[in-house]
Design an enzyme around this catalytic site. Sequence first.
Site, mmCIF file in Angstrom:
data_model
loop_
_atom_site.group_PDB
_atom_site.id
_atom_site.type_symbol
_atom_site.label_atom_id
_atom_site.label_comp_id
_atom_site.label_asym_id
_atom_site.label_seq_id
_atom_site.Cartn_x
_atom_site.Cartn_y
_atom_site.Cartn_z
ATOM 1 N N ARG A 124 -52.147 -29.065 25.497
ATOM 2 C CA ARG A 124 -53.003 -29.639 24.459
ATOM 3 C C ARG A 124 -52.860 -28.739 23.238
ATOM 4 N NH1 ARG A 124 -55.049 -25.319 23.945
ATOM 5 N NH2 ARG A 124 -56.531 -26.258 22.558
ATOM 6 N N ASP B 271 -55.893 -30.774 13.789
ATOM 7 C CA ASP B 271 -54.973 -31.703 14.462
ATOM 8 C C ASP B 271 -54.296 -32.646 13.487
ATOM 9 O OD1 ASP B 271 -56.883 -30.830 16.674
ATOM 10 O OD2 ASP B 271 -55.232 -31.821 17.719
HETATM 11 O O1 MRU Z 1 -58.292 -31.511 22.471
HETATM 12 P P1 MRU Z 1 -57.405 -30.349 22.169
HETATM 13 O O2 MRU Z 1 -57.643 -29.180 23.069
HETATM 14 O O3 MRU Z 1 -55.959 -30.754 22.118
HETATM 15 O O4 MRU Z 1 -57.834 -29.907 20.711
HETATM 16 C C1 MRU Z 1 -57.207 -28.810 20.124
HETATM 17 C C2 MRU Z 1 -57.774 -28.467 18.804
HETATM 18 O O5 MRU Z 1 -58.705 -29.068 18.335
HETATM 19 C C3 MRU Z 1 -57.077 -27.385 18.035
HETATM 20 O O6 MRU Z 1 -57.992 -26.709 17.225
HETATM 21 C C4 MRU Z 1 -56.011 -28.049 17.146
HETATM 22 O O7 MRU Z 1 -55.112 -28.754 17.924
HETATM 23 C C5 MRU Z 1 -55.306 -27.079 16.310
HETATM 24 S S1 MRU Z 1 -54.120 -26.275 17.288
HETATM 25 C C6 MRU Z 1 -53.328 -25.053 16.813
#
Ligand code: MRU
Length: 362
Positions: free
Chosen positions: A53, A242
Amino acid sequence: MNVDGTPYRTIWLAEDGWRVGIIDQTRLPHEFVTITLETLDEAAEAISVMRVRGAPLIGATAAYGLALGVREDESEAGLEAAYETLFATRPTAVNLRWALDEVSTAVRTAGAGERVAAAYAKAAEICEDDVATCRSIGEHGAELIKAAYKKTGKPVNILTHCNAGWLATVDWGTALAPVYVAYDAGVPLHVWADETRPRNQGASLTAWELGQHGVPHTVIADNAGGHLMQHGRVDLCITGTDRTAASGDVCNKIGTYLKGLAARDNGVPFYVGLPHSTIDWTIHDGVREIPIEERDAAEVTHISGRSDDGEVVSVALTPAGSAAANFAFDVTPAALVTGLITERGICDASTEGLLGLYPERR
Ligand code: MRU
Protein backbone atom coordinates in the site's frame (compact mmCIF):
# COMPACT_ATOMS: atom_id res chain seq x y z
CA MET A 1 16.20 0.65 4.53
CA ASN A 2 17.16 -1.97 7.10
CA VAL A 3 15.10 -4.71 8.70
CA ASP A 4 17.01 -6.16 11.65
CA GLY A 5 20.16 -4.84 10.00
CA THR A 6 19.48 -6.36 6.54
CA PRO A 7 18.81 -3.90 3.69
CA TYR A 8 15.41 -4.32 2.05
CA ARG A 9 13.27 -2.63 -0.52
CA THR A 10 9.50 -3.12 -0.44
CA ILE A 11 9.43 -4.81 -3.86
CA TRP A 12 12.06 -6.67 -5.85
CA LEU A 13 12.51 -9.08 -8.73
CA ALA A 14 13.28 -12.66 -7.65
CA GLU A 15 16.51 -14.30 -8.82
CA ASP A 16 14.61 -16.15 -11.56
CA GLY A 17 14.06 -12.75 -13.19
CA TRP A 18 10.26 -12.91 -13.40
CA ARG A 19 8.62 -13.49 -10.03
CA VAL A 20 8.14 -10.49 -7.76
CA GLY A 21 9.00 -10.33 -4.06
CA ILE A 22 7.11 -8.13 -1.62
CA ILE A 23 6.86 -7.61 2.12
CA ASP A 24 3.38 -8.65 3.29
CA GLN A 25 2.49 -5.47 5.18
CA THR A 26 -0.73 -6.96 6.59
CA ARG A 27 1.51 -9.05 8.89
CA LEU A 28 3.48 -6.10 10.33
CA PRO A 29 4.41 -5.14 12.99
CA HIS A 30 3.99 -8.54 14.58
CA GLU A 31 5.64 -10.66 11.88
CA PHE A 32 8.04 -9.84 9.06
CA VAL A 33 6.96 -12.03 6.15
CA THR A 34 7.97 -11.78 2.49
CA ILE A 35 5.93 -13.38 -0.27
CA THR A 36 6.38 -13.96 -3.98
CA LEU A 37 3.85 -12.86 -6.61
CA GLU A 38 3.62 -15.18 -9.61
CA THR A 39 0.47 -14.03 -11.39
CA LEU A 40 -1.42 -10.92 -12.38
CA ASP A 41 -4.23 -11.93 -10.01
CA GLU A 42 -1.85 -12.27 -7.08
CA ALA A 43 -0.50 -8.78 -7.76
CA ALA A 44 -4.02 -7.34 -7.94
CA GLU A 45 -5.00 -9.10 -4.70
CA ALA A 46 -1.87 -7.80 -2.94
CA ILE A 47 -2.87 -4.23 -3.81
CA SER A 48 -6.58 -4.69 -2.95
CA VAL A 49 -6.08 -6.22 0.48
CA MET A 50 -3.15 -3.89 1.16
CA ARG A 51 -0.30 -6.38 1.44
CA VAL A 52 1.34 -3.51 -0.41
CA ARG A 53 0.00 0.00 0.00
CA GLY A 54 1.09 3.62 -0.18
CA ALA A 55 0.72 5.46 -3.47
CA PRO A 56 4.22 4.93 -4.93
CA LEU A 57 4.32 1.27 -3.94
CA ILE A 58 0.84 0.69 -5.37
CA GLY A 59 2.22 2.08 -8.65
CA ALA A 60 5.36 -0.06 -8.52
CA THR A 61 3.36 -3.23 -7.77
CA ALA A 62 0.89 -2.46 -10.53
CA ALA A 63 3.82 -2.04 -12.94
CA TYR A 64 5.19 -5.49 -12.08
CA GLY A 65 1.63 -6.85 -11.99
CA LEU A 66 1.15 -5.72 -15.57
CA ALA A 67 4.46 -7.35 -16.51
CA LEU A 68 3.17 -10.61 -14.98
CA GLY A 69 -0.07 -10.15 -16.95
CA VAL A 70 1.76 -9.60 -20.24
CA ARG A 71 3.84 -12.69 -19.47
CA GLU A 72 0.57 -14.66 -19.16
CA ASP A 73 -0.89 -13.21 -22.37
CA GLU A 74 1.12 -10.78 -24.45
CA SER A 75 -1.65 -10.00 -26.93
CA GLU A 76 -3.25 -6.54 -27.06
CA ALA A 77 -6.44 -7.99 -25.54
CA GLY A 78 -4.37 -9.55 -22.75
CA LEU A 79 -2.67 -6.23 -22.03
CA GLU A 80 -5.99 -4.40 -21.88
CA ALA A 81 -7.59 -6.98 -19.58
CA ALA A 82 -4.59 -6.96 -17.24
CA TYR A 83 -4.68 -3.15 -17.17
CA GLU A 84 -8.37 -3.18 -16.20
CA THR A 85 -7.87 -5.80 -13.48
CA LEU A 86 -5.12 -3.78 -11.84
CA PHE A 87 -6.81 -0.41 -12.39
CA ALA A 88 -9.87 -1.65 -10.48
CA THR A 89 -7.91 -2.43 -7.30
CA ARG A 90 -7.77 0.97 -5.58
CA PRO A 91 -9.23 4.20 -6.94
CA THR A 92 -7.50 7.07 -5.13
CA ALA A 93 -3.73 6.85 -5.63
CA VAL A 94 -3.05 8.21 -9.10
CA ASN A 95 0.29 6.40 -9.19
CA LEU A 96 -1.70 3.31 -10.14
CA ARG A 97 -2.92 4.83 -13.41
CA TRP A 98 0.42 6.53 -14.02
CA ALA A 99 2.41 3.30 -13.67
CA LEU A 100 -0.07 1.27 -15.76
CA ASP A 101 0.09 3.88 -18.53
CA GLU A 102 3.90 3.91 -18.46
CA VAL A 103 4.15 0.13 -18.76
CA SER A 104 1.38 -0.09 -21.39
CA THR A 105 3.15 2.46 -23.58
CA ALA A 106 6.44 0.57 -23.25
CA VAL A 107 4.73 -2.70 -24.20
CA ARG A 108 2.94 -1.18 -27.20
CA THR A 109 6.10 0.38 -28.58
CA ALA A 110 8.10 -2.85 -28.22
CA GLY A 111 8.57 -5.16 -31.19
CA ALA A 112 6.82 -8.53 -31.46
CA GLY A 113 8.38 -11.00 -29.04
CA GLU A 114 9.81 -8.19 -26.95
CA ARG A 115 6.67 -7.13 -25.10
CA VAL A 116 7.33 -9.09 -21.91
CA ALA A 117 10.91 -7.83 -21.63
CA ALA A 118 9.73 -4.27 -22.28
CA ALA A 119 7.15 -4.51 -19.47
CA TYR A 120 9.69 -5.83 -16.95
CA ALA A 121 12.24 -3.20 -17.99
CA LYS A 122 9.73 -0.38 -17.50
CA ALA A 123 8.63 -1.76 -14.11
CA ALA A 124 12.26 -1.88 -12.98
CA GLU A 125 12.78 1.67 -14.24
CA ILE A 126 9.72 2.87 -12.27
CA CYS A 127 11.14 1.31 -9.12
CA GLU A 128 14.60 2.82 -9.60
CA ASP A 129 13.06 6.21 -10.36
CA ASP A 130 11.01 6.00 -7.16
CA VAL A 131 14.07 5.32 -5.02
CA ALA A 132 16.00 8.27 -6.50
CA THR A 133 12.93 10.53 -6.32
CA CYS A 134 12.21 9.74 -2.68
CA ARG A 135 15.85 10.17 -1.70
CA SER A 136 15.74 13.60 -3.30
CA ILE A 137 12.48 14.51 -1.48
CA GLY A 138 14.37 13.55 1.67
CA GLU A 139 17.25 15.87 0.92
CA HIS A 140 15.00 18.86 0.21
CA GLY A 141 12.70 18.21 3.17
CA ALA A 142 15.58 17.67 5.59
CA GLU A 143 16.50 21.33 5.12
CA LEU A 144 13.20 22.26 6.82
CA ILE A 145 14.00 20.05 9.80
CA LYS A 146 17.55 21.40 10.00
CA ALA A 147 16.19 24.98 9.91
CA ALA A 148 13.71 24.19 12.71
CA TYR A 149 16.56 22.79 14.82
CA LYS A 150 18.71 25.85 14.15
CA LYS A 151 15.88 28.09 15.33
CA THR A 152 15.28 26.45 18.71
CA GLY A 153 18.34 24.30 19.38
CA LYS A 154 15.91 21.66 20.67
CA PRO A 155 14.92 18.29 19.17
CA VAL A 156 12.47 18.90 16.33
CA ASN A 157 9.01 17.41 16.86
CA ILE A 158 7.44 16.25 13.60
CA LEU A 159 3.87 15.00 13.35
CA THR A 160 2.97 12.59 10.56
CA HIS A 161 -0.24 10.79 9.58
CA CYS A 162 -0.64 7.28 8.18
CA ASN A 163 2.50 5.71 6.75
CA ALA A 164 4.36 7.66 4.12
CA GLY A 165 7.68 6.07 4.94
CA TRP A 166 9.77 3.55 3.04
CA LEU A 167 7.03 0.94 3.37
CA ALA A 168 4.75 3.17 1.27
CA THR A 169 7.32 3.57 -1.51
CA VAL A 170 10.07 1.39 -2.97
CA ASP A 171 12.54 2.89 -0.49
CA TRP A 172 13.03 6.01 1.69
CA GLY A 173 9.40 7.21 1.72
CA THR A 174 7.95 10.61 0.99
CA ALA A 175 6.92 12.30 4.27
CA LEU A 176 9.46 10.27 6.23
CA ALA A 177 12.37 10.60 3.79
CA PRO A 178 13.24 14.06 5.22
CA VAL A 179 13.11 12.52 8.70
CA TYR A 180 15.57 9.78 7.73
CA VAL A 181 17.95 12.18 5.96
CA ALA A 182 17.91 14.66 8.87
CA TYR A 183 18.25 11.89 11.46
CA ASP A 184 21.19 10.34 9.60
CA ALA A 185 22.80 13.80 9.49
CA GLY A 186 22.63 13.93 13.29
CA VAL A 187 19.73 16.39 13.73
CA PRO A 188 17.96 15.64 17.04
CA LEU A 189 14.32 14.90 16.26
CA HIS A 190 11.25 13.03 17.41
CA VAL A 191 8.20 11.87 15.42
CA TRP A 192 4.59 11.89 16.62
CA ALA A 193 2.98 9.03 14.68
CA ASP A 194 -0.83 9.26 14.39
CA GLU A 195 -2.21 5.75 14.83
CA THR A 196 -4.40 6.25 11.73
CA ARG A 197 -7.64 4.39 12.20
CA PRO A 198 -9.09 2.28 10.77
CA ARG A 199 -6.13 0.38 9.32
CA ASN A 200 -3.62 1.76 11.84
CA GLN A 201 -0.82 2.33 9.36
CA GLY A 202 0.77 4.80 11.80
CA ALA A 203 0.67 2.52 14.82
CA SER A 204 1.66 -0.60 12.88
CA LEU A 205 3.89 0.54 10.04
CA THR A 206 5.29 4.01 10.75
CA ALA A 207 6.18 3.04 14.31
CA TRP A 208 7.76 -0.20 13.09
CA GLU A 209 9.90 1.32 10.37
CA LEU A 210 11.02 4.27 12.53
CA GLY A 211 11.92 1.79 15.26
CA GLN A 212 13.94 -0.32 12.80
CA HIS A 213 15.97 2.79 11.95
CA GLY A 214 16.31 3.94 15.57
CA VAL A 215 14.32 7.16 15.09
CA PRO A 216 12.71 8.36 18.37
CA HIS A 217 8.94 8.31 18.00
CA THR A 218 5.69 8.20 19.95
CA VAL A 219 2.41 6.73 18.70
CA ILE A 220 -0.58 8.95 19.49
CA ALA A 221 -4.32 8.54 19.09
CA ASP A 222 -5.55 10.20 15.92
CA ASN A 223 -7.28 12.94 17.85
CA ALA A 224 -4.24 14.00 19.90
CA GLY A 225 -2.55 16.14 17.24
CA GLY A 226 -4.62 19.28 17.83
CA HIS A 227 -3.90 19.20 21.55
CA LEU A 228 -0.17 18.78 20.97
CA MET A 229 -0.13 21.66 18.50
CA GLN A 230 -1.97 23.95 20.95
CA HIS A 231 0.77 23.27 23.50
CA GLY A 232 3.72 23.96 21.19
CA ARG A 233 4.73 20.31 21.00
CA VAL A 234 4.71 20.04 17.21
CA ASP A 235 7.25 22.04 15.17
CA LEU A 236 6.30 20.67 11.79
CA CYS A 237 3.68 18.41 10.21
CA ILE A 238 4.75 16.34 7.21
CA THR A 239 2.38 13.95 5.45
CA GLY A 240 2.27 12.15 2.13
CA THR A 241 -0.35 12.33 -0.61
CA ASP A 242 -2.04 9.78 -2.86
CA ARG A 243 -3.08 12.31 -5.44
CA THR A 244 -2.08 15.94 -5.76
CA ALA A 245 -4.32 18.16 -7.85
CA ALA A 246 -2.71 20.64 -10.25
CA SER A 247 -4.06 23.30 -7.87
CA GLY A 248 -1.97 21.95 -4.97
CA ASP A 249 -4.88 20.30 -3.12
CA VAL A 250 -3.63 17.05 -1.60
CA CYS A 251 -5.56 13.85 -1.06
CA ASN A 252 -4.19 11.64 1.69
CA LYS A 253 -5.30 9.15 4.32
CA ILE A 254 -8.54 10.03 6.08
CA GLY A 255 -7.85 12.46 8.92
CA THR A 256 -5.08 14.38 7.19
CA TYR A 257 -7.44 17.31 6.55
CA LEU A 258 -8.16 17.67 10.28
CA LYS A 259 -4.41 17.89 10.95
CA GLY A 260 -4.15 20.60 8.31
CA LEU A 261 -6.92 22.56 10.04
CA ALA A 262 -5.32 22.20 13.46
CA ALA A 263 -1.93 23.17 12.06
CA ARG A 264 -3.35 26.31 10.48
CA ASP A 265 -5.16 27.28 13.70
CA ASN A 266 -1.94 26.93 15.67
CA GLY A 267 0.57 28.39 13.21
CA VAL A 268 2.32 25.05 12.71
CA PRO A 269 3.86 24.58 9.23
CA PHE A 270 2.10 21.81 7.31
CA TYR A 271 4.18 20.27 4.51
CA VAL A 272 3.40 17.43 2.13
CA GLY A 273 6.05 15.20 0.53
CA LEU A 274 5.33 13.91 -2.95
CA PRO A 275 6.94 12.41 -6.03
CA HIS A 276 6.02 13.63 -9.54
CA SER A 277 4.01 10.42 -9.98
CA THR A 278 1.30 11.56 -7.53
CA ILE A 279 0.50 14.77 -9.39
CA ASP A 280 -2.72 14.53 -11.37
CA TRP A 281 -2.38 17.38 -13.85
CA THR A 282 -5.94 16.74 -15.11
CA ILE A 283 -7.56 17.68 -11.79
CA HIS A 284 -7.89 21.26 -10.57
CA ASP A 285 -10.36 20.92 -7.70
CA GLY A 286 -9.18 18.18 -5.38
CA VAL A 287 -12.22 18.22 -3.09
CA ARG A 288 -14.72 17.70 -5.87
CA GLU A 289 -12.76 15.71 -8.42
CA ILE A 290 -10.54 13.20 -6.62
CA PRO A 291 -12.25 9.81 -6.19
CA ILE A 292 -12.32 8.80 -2.53
CA GLU A 293 -12.02 5.09 -1.87
CA GLU A 294 -14.65 3.58 0.42
CA ARG A 295 -13.49 0.30 1.90
CA ASP A 296 -15.17 -2.54 3.74
CA ALA A 297 -16.95 -1.39 6.91
CA ALA A 298 -15.39 -4.36 8.72
CA GLU A 299 -12.15 -2.34 8.87
CA VAL A 300 -14.04 0.10 11.12
CA THR A 301 -16.11 -2.35 13.15
CA HIS A 302 -13.17 -4.66 13.88
CA ILE A 303 -9.56 -4.23 14.90
CA SER A 304 -6.70 -6.71 14.86
CA GLY A 305 -3.71 -6.95 17.15
CA ARG A 306 -1.54 -9.37 19.10
CA SER A 307 -3.06 -10.82 22.25
CA ASP A 308 -0.98 -11.30 25.40
CA ASP A 309 -0.45 -14.95 24.50
CA GLY A 310 1.19 -13.89 21.22
CA GLU A 311 -1.64 -14.69 18.81
CA VAL A 312 -2.75 -12.13 16.20
CA VAL A 313 -6.51 -11.81 16.59
CA SER A 314 -9.33 -9.68 15.25
CA VAL A 315 -11.93 -8.36 17.69
CA ALA A 316 -15.20 -6.46 17.24
CA LEU A 317 -15.39 -2.85 18.47
CA THR A 318 -18.95 -1.84 17.68
CA PRO A 319 -22.39 -3.15 18.65
CA ALA A 320 -23.72 -5.75 16.24
CA GLY A 321 -26.15 -3.94 14.00
CA SER A 322 -24.54 -0.47 14.06
CA ALA A 323 -23.82 0.77 10.58
CA ALA A 324 -20.23 1.77 9.85
CA ALA A 325 -18.70 3.72 6.97
CA ASN A 326 -15.11 3.57 5.86
CA PHE A 327 -13.95 6.59 3.87
CA ALA A 328 -10.26 5.93 3.25
CA PHE A 329 -9.01 9.36 2.16
CA ASP A 330 -9.77 13.06 2.44
CA VAL A 331 -8.58 16.18 0.68
CA THR A 332 -6.63 18.96 2.36
CA PRO A 333 -7.17 22.13 0.33
CA ALA A 334 -4.03 23.86 -0.93
CA ALA A 335 -4.78 26.90 1.25
CA LEU A 336 -3.95 24.82 4.35
CA VAL A 337 -0.67 23.49 2.95
CA THR A 338 2.51 25.48 3.72
CA GLY A 339 4.49 23.84 0.94
CA LEU A 340 4.98 20.78 -1.26
CA ILE A 341 8.28 18.91 -0.94
CA THR A 342 9.08 17.31 -4.29
CA GLU A 343 12.15 15.70 -5.82
CA ARG A 344 12.79 19.01 -7.59
CA GLY A 345 12.58 21.20 -4.50
CA ILE A 346 9.94 22.82 -2.29
CA CYS A 347 7.15 24.91 -3.77
CA ASP A 348 3.92 26.65 -2.85
CA ALA A 349 0.84 24.45 -2.92
CA SER A 350 -0.57 26.15 -5.99
CA THR A 351 -0.71 25.75 -9.75
CA GLU A 352 2.03 28.35 -10.15
CA GLY A 353 4.15 26.70 -7.48
CA LEU A 354 3.91 23.30 -9.17
CA LEU A 355 4.44 24.71 -12.67
CA GLY A 356 7.53 26.51 -11.39
CA LEU A 357 9.06 23.13 -10.60
CA TYR A 358 7.56 21.27 -13.56
CA PRO A 359 7.71 23.89 -16.37
CA GLU A 360 7.29 21.16 -19.00
CA ARG A 361 3.63 20.97 -17.87
CA ARG A 362 2.86 24.57 -18.81
O1 MRU B 1 -4.38 3.27 2.36
P1 MRU B 1 -2.90 3.42 2.23
O2 MRU B 1 -2.15 2.79 3.36
O3 MRU B 1 -2.41 2.98 0.89
O4 MRU B 1 -2.67 4.99 2.34
C1 MRU B 1 -1.37 5.48 2.28
C2 MRU B 1 -1.31 6.94 2.48
O5 MRU B 1 -2.29 7.60 2.71
C3 MRU B 1 0.03 7.59 2.31
O6 MRU B 1 0.13 8.72 3.12
C4 MRU B 1 0.16 8.02 0.84
O7 MRU B 1 0.03 6.92 0.00
C5 MRU B 1 1.42 8.71 0.57
S1 MRU B 1 2.68 7.53 0.43
C6 MRU B 1 4.16 7.88 0.35
